[in-house]
Design a protein around this motif. Structure first.
Motif, PDB file in Angstrom:
ATOM      1  N   LYS A  39       7.776  34.897 -32.367  1.00 17.53           N
ATOM      2  CA  LYS A  39       9.133  35.117 -31.830  1.00 17.53           C
ATOM      3  C   LYS A  39       9.102  35.975 -30.580  1.00 17.53           C
ATOM      4  O   LYS A  39       9.844  35.749 -29.619  1.00 17.53           O
ATOM      5  N   GLY A  40       8.219  36.998 -30.586  1.00 18.17           N
ATOM      6  CA  GLY A  40       8.112  37.915 -29.448  1.00 18.17           C
ATOM      7  C   GLY A  40       7.681  37.188 -28.176  1.00 18.17           C
ATOM      8  O   GLY A  40       8.096  37.547 -27.076  1.00 18.17           O
ATOM      9  N   LYS A  42       8.314  34.038 -27.470  1.00 18.36           N
ATOM     10  CA  LYS A  42       9.471  33.268 -27.003  1.00 18.36           C
ATOM     11  C   LYS A  42      10.485  34.185 -26.335  1.00 18.36           C
ATOM     12  O   LYS A  42      11.118  33.823 -25.344  1.00 18.36           O
ATOM     13  N   ARG A  43      10.607  35.400 -26.900  1.00 20.15           N
ATOM     14  CA  ARG A  43      11.600  36.342 -26.362  1.00 20.15           C
ATOM     15  C   ARG A  43      11.270  36.733 -24.921  1.00 20.15           C
ATOM     16  O   ARG A  43      12.159  36.876 -24.087  1.00 20.15           O
ATOM     17  N   LEU A  46      12.372  34.035 -22.778  1.00 25.13           N
ATOM     18  CA  LEU A  46      13.844  34.023 -22.727  1.00 25.13           C
ATOM     19  C   LEU A  46      14.360  35.109 -21.781  1.00 25.13           C
ATOM     20  O   LEU A  46      15.234  34.858 -20.941  1.00 25.13           O
TER      21      LEU A  46
END
Ligand code: HEM
Length: 153
Positions: A39-40, A42-43, A46
């Motif tokens: 997730k990190g 992808k963040r 983003l």
């Protein structure tokens, strides 16, 4: 207001360069396919995309307020290197870079192996970063602008 927007546009450049660097490092770290895309990761892609979109918005407003739109439509965009840089090169170069950043982020949402996500994030961000670095009005260039608001060039 224009001065405030330009100062913000100036400072945002550092955030963009920071997140782009982090995305490239993450990309290198996971390219061999041995790391899960977290997730990190992808963040970071983003945040980079959001900063670029804010920068695009600021840039478009400045383009009109600072008179570059009139320069372009008035036919004097090629009258000097300075005009060509801000009326054409900076705006077009950054627009292409922002599209590449979007492509990098959209790769992180695709249903593809994690190694491919890292690889695509790496390549799209690397090319975007090269274009961004090449089209920033760094001090020392003919089109020089300060590194930070209020600094001299
Ligand atoms: C990653 C994207 C971008 C970065 C890193 C970036 C960076 C910069 C920097 C560092 C400056 C100088 C700021 C100063 O004088 O203090 C600048 C000026 C400017 N940028 Fe951008 N920019 C980006 C995207 C754009 C886009 C997409 C546009 C327009 C479509 C744009 C339009 C402008 C204009 C018009 C100025 C000069 C305004 C004036 O003459 O005072 N920028 N940009």
């Amino acid at each position: 207001m224009q001065k405030g927007l330009l100062d913000l546009h100036n400072v945002m450049r550092w955030l963009i360069l920071l997140f782009a660097l982090l995305a490239i490092i993450k990309g290198i770290g996971g390219m061999n396919g041995k790391k899960a895309f977290a997730k990190g990761d992808k963040r970071i892609a983003l945040f980079l995309m959001i900063c670029c979109d804010i920068q695009l918005l600021l840039g478009l407003v400045l383009y009109v307020l600072a008179g570059w739109w009139s320069v372009l439509t008035g036919g004097s965009a090629m009258a000097s290197n300075y005009n060509r840089f801000f009326a054409v090169e900076h705006a077009v170069g950054m627009l292409v870079a922002i599209i590449l950043v979007h492509l990098g982020y959209s790769a992180t949402k695709k249903n593809i192996p994690d190694g491919s996500k890292f690889k695509r994030l790496f390549w799209f961000t690397l090319i975007a970063m090269i274009i961004i670095l090449a089209t920033i009005p760094w001090p020392g260039r003919e089109v020089a602008r300060p590194l930070f608001p209020g600094m001299s060039v």
